[in-house]
Design a protein around this motif. Structure first.
Motif: not given
Ligand code: ADP
Length: 397
Positions: A76-88, A106-110, A14-17, A22-26
């Motif tokens: 193995p050290e990488v931190a992977v964060v998953m994003m999901t809708g309520y359904a998953s 989602k929607p993500v909270n800054p 999803e382009a918006d998300t 990305s802009s929050i992180l940047e």
């Protein structure tokens, strides 16, 4: 490895998300790579190094779980964060069980994102630091082990060298002693007073040297493990009596008394009889040497659990506290009129080695100017140990 500015990969169709995230992180100062497709993400994870991967669980082409799996496999050290809708949410929980650092709904909270990523990076830094420390420790340990082996090899080589040299020195020295003795006895013609004095000096010097060589040889043999103890069930009372009788003339020459007190019914010890005689002989010669004329010497033997404890006690010159451990070092001798008379400084080193080879201990208690007590322990023969099971069995404390 994590760089100064954390590298973050965002995979979201999803382009918006994707743009918001990305802009929050940047804005927070991270370097962000944005991708839309799962296949591209897999490619990117393979070819570049990320500190954090944030991925949608459901992408049109592949599942986020696949990205998680590959990212973890590669780093193995990488931190992977998953994003999901309520359904998953359930899939997200499963992802955490499989090694994901966290998940967002989602929607993500800054604020939530900023905190989670900052914590993930902190944890990653700690874990990397930990890993580095453990690796350093393992490296140091390995070096220590290698150094230890090297020391053991060097000690062994030194002992073998000393044993060989001592052995080679003994033969010509015995020739010198033998011929000086013969000349003194007049076997090679009459000798005058001056010649006798010279010969007597040669003889006593050679005998002292032979004593030193014999001690070095003996010590190096014990140290290099060449000496095998001939262990038998040994009755200490008999050994002590034998040594005491043999040494009576030595004590008589200084008008010293020698008392023997062996606990009644003291069980046999498991020991090499000849070596224990040597130990007693060394300790008693020292007591004789370092105790004034008319002094008192005593041998005591008692049982202590599974051990026999033998002490040689004198009321001689004593040993200062700071010298008490040093006297067991090779060649260490406390300067005194008695030490100037002779001796090698190897007697106690050898004596302690012999006792320790039996599994026992040798130590000294002494008061300077009052006297000394040297005590050693020897294990009772095993039949005695089992007979008295349940009693205190360790005197070595
Ligand atoms: P050595 O007797 O040949 O000098 P040892 O190793 O037997 O060597 O003893 C080392 C030193 O410990 C001695 O030189 C002496 O200073 C001290 N020592 C040993 N036994 C006694 C003792 N019973 N009383 C006082 N000092 C002692």
């Amino acid at each position: 490895m994590m760089s100064e500015t954390a590298n973050i990969l965002v995979v979201e169709d999803e382009a918006d998300t994707r743009a918001t995230l990305s802009s929050i992180l940047e804005d927070t100062g991270y370097k962000v790579t944005q991708l839309e497709k799962g296949a591209e993400a897999l490619e990117s994870v393979r070819s570049r190094s990320f500190d954090v991967v944030i991925t949608d669980i459901r992408l049109p082409d592949i599942g986020g779980m696949e990205i998680l799996e590959l990212a973890k496999e590669i780093n193995p050290e990488v931190a992977v964060v998953m994003m999901t809708g309520y359904a998953s949410v359930e899939t997200a929980i499963e992802a955490v069980n499989q090694g994901a650092y966290a998940y967002f709904v989602k929607p993500v909270n800054p604020d939530e994102i900023k905190t989670t990523i900052s914590n993930a990076l902190k944890q990653q830094r700690l874990s990397l630091e930990n890993k580095r420390l453990v690796e350093n420790l393992q490296r140091s340990n390995k070096l220590l082990l290698e150094a230890n082996e090297e020391v053991q090899r060097a000690t062994q080589a030194k002992s073998e060298f000393l044993a060989n040299v001592s052995h080679e020195l003994r033969t010509p020295l015995n020739v010198i002693i033998g011929f000086s003795q013969l000349m003194m006895d007049g076997a090679s013609g009459k000798i005058n007073k001056e010649q006798r004095r010279c010969l007597s000096d040669i003889l006593s010097g050679s005998e002292q040297l032979l004593g030193l060589i014999n001690d070095v040889l003996d010590l190096s043999k014990v140290e290099s493990g060449k000496v095998e103890l001939r262990l038998t069930d040994t009755v200490l009372a008999d050994v002590i009596e034998w040594v005491a009788n043999t040494m009576t003339p030595l004590f008589a020459s200084k008008k010293q008394t020698l008392d023997v007190e062996v606990e009644e019914g003291l069980p046999p010890v498991r020991a090499d009889e000849a070596r224990i005689k040597q130990v007693l002989f060394n300790l008693l010669s020292n007591s004789n040497k370092f105790t004034a004329d008319g002094g008192k010497i005593k041998i005591e033997a008692v049982r202590d659990g599974a051990w026999s404890q033998v002490s040689v006690i004198d009321n001689g010159i004593g040993i200062k506290e700071e010298e008490q451990e040093r006297i067991f070092e090779p060649f260490y001798r406390v300067d005194s009129p008695a030490t100037r008379e002779g001796g090698t400084g190897l007697g106690l080193t050898l004596t302690r080695q012999i006792i320790e080879k039996h599994g026992g201990r040798l130590w000294v208690e002494s008061q300077y100017g009052k006297g000394s007590k040297f005590t050693f322990t020897l294990p009772l023969s095993s039949s005695e140990e089992t007979r008295d099971e349940g009693k205190d069995t360790d005197s070595r404390g």
